[in-house]
Design a protein around this motif. Sequence first.
Motif, PDB file in Angstrom:
ATOM      1  N   ILE A  46       0.864  -1.177   0.000  1.00 39.26           N
ATOM      2  CA  ILE A  46       0.000   0.000   0.000  1.00 39.26           C
ATOM      3  C   ILE A  46       0.900   1.226   0.000  1.00 39.26           C
ATOM      4  O   ILE A  46       1.793   1.359   0.839  1.00 39.26           O
ATOM      5  N   ILE A  47       0.652   2.112  -0.961  1.00 41.07           N
ATOM      6  CA  ILE A  47       1.447   3.323  -1.108  1.00 41.07           C
ATOM      7  C   ILE A  47       0.490   4.514  -1.088  1.00 41.07           C
ATOM      8  O   ILE A  47      -0.508   4.527  -1.808  1.00 41.07           O
ATOM      9  N   SER A  48       0.805   5.508  -0.274  1.00 37.44           N
ATOM     10  CA  SER A  48      -0.094   6.631  -0.050  1.00 37.44           C
ATOM     11  C   SER A  48       0.551   7.969  -0.355  1.00 37.44           C
ATOM     12  O   SER A  48       1.758   8.153  -0.212  1.00 37.44           O
ATOM     13  N   SER A  49      -0.306   8.913  -0.694  1.00 29.40           N
ATOM     14  CA  SER A  49       0.071  10.323  -0.700  1.00 29.40           C
ATOM     15  C   SER A  49       0.464  10.713   0.725  1.00 29.40           C
ATOM     16  O   SER A  49      -0.026  10.123   1.692  1.00 29.40           O
ATOM     17  N   ASP A  52      -2.801  13.919   4.894  1.00 32.29           N
ATOM     18  CA  ASP A  52      -3.423  13.198   6.011  1.00 32.29           C
ATOM     19  C   ASP A  52      -4.617  12.334   5.586  1.00 32.29           C
ATOM     20  O   ASP A  52      -4.752  11.196   6.023  1.00 32.29           O
ATOM     21  N   ARG A  53      -5.510  12.868   4.747  1.00 38.80           N
ATOM     22  CA  ARG A  53      -6.715  12.115   4.375  1.00 38.80           C
ATOM     23  C   ARG A  53      -6.375  10.866   3.563  1.00 38.80           C
ATOM     24  O   ARG A  53      -7.027   9.833   3.703  1.00 38.80           O
ATOM     25  N   ALA A  54      -5.351  10.932   2.743  1.00 34.33           N
ATOM     26  CA  ALA A  54      -4.924   9.756   1.976  1.00 34.33           C
ATOM     27  C   ALA A  54      -4.218   8.753   2.877  1.00 34.33           C
ATOM     28  O   ALA A  54      -4.421   7.538   2.752  1.00 34.33           O
ATOM     29  N   ARG A  55      -3.399   9.250   3.803  1.00 37.95           N
ATOM     30  CA  ARG A  55      -2.720   8.342   4.738  1.00 37.95           C
ATOM     31  C   ARG A  55      -3.734   7.632   5.637  1.00 37.95           C
ATOM     32  O   ARG A  55      -3.581   6.452   5.946  1.00 37.95           O
ATOM     33  N   GLU A  56      -4.784   8.346   6.031  1.00 40.88           N
ATOM     34  CA  GLU A  56      -5.836   7.720   6.834  1.00 40.88           C
ATOM     35  C   GLU A  56      -6.571   6.655   6.016  1.00 40.88           C
ATOM     36  O   GLU A  56      -6.867   5.563   6.511  1.00 40.88           O
ATOM     37  N   THR A  71       4.878   5.832   1.842  1.00 42.03           N
ATOM     38  CA  THR A  71       4.466   7.144   1.352  1.00 42.03           C
ATOM     39  C   THR A  71       5.249   7.491   0.091  1.00 42.03           C
ATOM     40  O   THR A  71       6.437   7.213  -0.003  1.00 42.03           O
ATOM     41  N   LEU A  72       4.539   8.085  -0.871  1.00 45.22           N
ATOM     42  CA  LEU A  72       5.159   8.533  -2.113  1.00 45.22           C
ATOM     43  C   LEU A  72       4.723   9.973  -2.367  1.00 45.22           C
ATOM     44  O   LEU A  72       3.536  10.239  -2.580  1.00 45.22           O
ATOM     45  N   ASP A  73       5.665  10.893  -2.328  1.00 45.10           N
ATOM     46  CA  ASP A  73       5.349  12.315  -2.492  1.00 45.10           C
ATOM     47  C   ASP A  73       4.679  12.627  -3.819  1.00 45.10           C
ATOM     48  O   ASP A  73       3.905  13.578  -3.912  1.00 45.10           O
ATOM     49  N   ALA A  74       4.937  11.854  -4.852  1.00 48.12           N
ATOM     50  CA  ALA A  74       4.352  12.103  -6.174  1.00 48.12           C
ATOM     51  C   ALA A  74       2.836  11.897  -6.203  1.00 48.12           C
ATOM     52  O   ALA A  74       2.169  12.328  -7.139  1.00 48.12           O
ATOM     53  N   LEU A  75       2.262  11.267  -5.176  1.00 48.76           N
ATOM     54  CA  LEU A  75       0.824  10.976  -5.160  1.00 48.76           C
ATOM     55  C   LEU A  75      -0.034  12.143  -4.649  1.00 48.76           C
ATOM     56  O   LEU A  75      -1.205  11.961  -4.339  1.00 48.76           O
ATOM     57  N   VAL A  76       0.514  13.342  -4.583  1.00 47.03           N
ATOM     58  CA  VAL A  76      -0.246  14.522  -4.168  1.00 47.03           C
ATOM     59  C   VAL A  76      -1.251  14.894  -5.263  1.00 47.03           C
ATOM     60  O   VAL A  76      -1.116  14.435  -6.413  1.00 47.03           O
ATOM     61  N   ARG A  82       3.127  10.458 -14.830  1.00 42.66           N
ATOM     62  CA  ARG A  82       4.302   9.781 -15.401  1.00 42.66           C
ATOM     63  C   ARG A  82       5.360   9.524 -14.321  1.00 42.66           C
ATOM     64  O   ARG A  82       6.014   8.480 -14.323  1.00 42.66           O
ATOM     65  N   ASP A  83       5.513  10.457 -13.392  1.00 38.78           N
ATOM     66  CA  ASP A  83       6.444  10.255 -12.272  1.00 38.78           C
ATOM     67  C   ASP A  83       5.980   9.097 -11.392  1.00 38.78           C
ATOM     68  O   ASP A  83       6.802   8.327 -10.889  1.00 38.78           O
ATOM     69  N   ILE A  84       4.678   8.981 -11.195  1.00 39.20           N
ATOM     70  CA  ILE A  84       4.137   7.888 -10.375  1.00 39.20           C
ATOM     71  C   ILE A  84       4.404   6.549 -11.043  1.00 39.20           C
ATOM     72  O   ILE A  84       4.859   5.603 -10.401  1.00 39.20           O
ATOM     73  N   VAL A  85       4.137   6.459 -12.340  1.00 38.91           N
ATOM     74  CA  VAL A  85       4.356   5.206 -13.082  1.00 38.91           C
ATOM     75  C   VAL A  85       5.814   4.768 -12.966  1.00 38.91           C
ATOM     76  O   VAL A  85       6.097   3.580 -12.771  1.00 38.91           O
ATOM     77  N   GLU A  86       6.738   5.705 -13.053  1.00 32.64           N
ATOM     78  CA  GLU A  86       8.166   5.373 -12.948  1.00 32.64           C
ATOM     79  C   GLU A  86       8.533   4.797 -11.586  1.00 32.64           C
ATOM     80  O   GLU A  86       9.510   4.069 -11.462  1.00 32.64           O
ATOM     81  N   ARG A  87       7.746   5.090 -10.571  1.00 36.16           N
ATOM     82  CA  ARG A  87       8.052   4.639  -9.207  1.00 36.16           C
ATOM     83  C   ARG A  87       7.243   3.425  -8.764  1.00 36.16           C
ATOM     84  O   ARG A  87       7.364   2.975  -7.629  1.00 36.16           O
TER      85      ARG A  87
END
Length: 147
Positions: A46-49, A52-56, A71-76, A82-87
């Motif tokens: 599980i990977i989250s923005s 707070d609401r996404a982490r919850e 946590t992945l900062d690109a998920l904001v 494209r950055d998300i797909v690369e990760r």
Amino acid sequence: MQLIIMRHGEASWSATSDRARVLTDVGRNEVLSTVTAMADIPVTRIISSPYDRARETAGIAANQFGCDVETLDALVPEGNPRDIVERLPDSGVVLLASHMPVVSYLTGLLCDGVPSSGPSFQTAMAVLLEAELMVAGLATIKHCYTP
């Protein structure tokens, strides 16, 4: 590989910043309803923005699936799909907890090769995508889950 792209549940507007908004009781129930409907999916990550609401949202999913939350900062909300797909990991069943509009753009990119073509996500909605490789234009939506 399977990828679940999920929007966070309903969030309160009462917060010091957009990043600090948390789920309402309705939002928590929405998320619980959606992840319960997905109970038969063997989620491995599980990977989250970082919001707070996404982490919850991710935390509720983590309780259901027995996974830790990364946590992945690109998920904001304004993240670049494209950055998300690369990760993304190369294998497994991964659940991403994020926001509109990036959940829509990411779905459009993976399924149609065009970020602008993705569906609109209601709160706590999730789509299950499947592809041999999660790259632009190769994924298929296998199921849509709503609260």
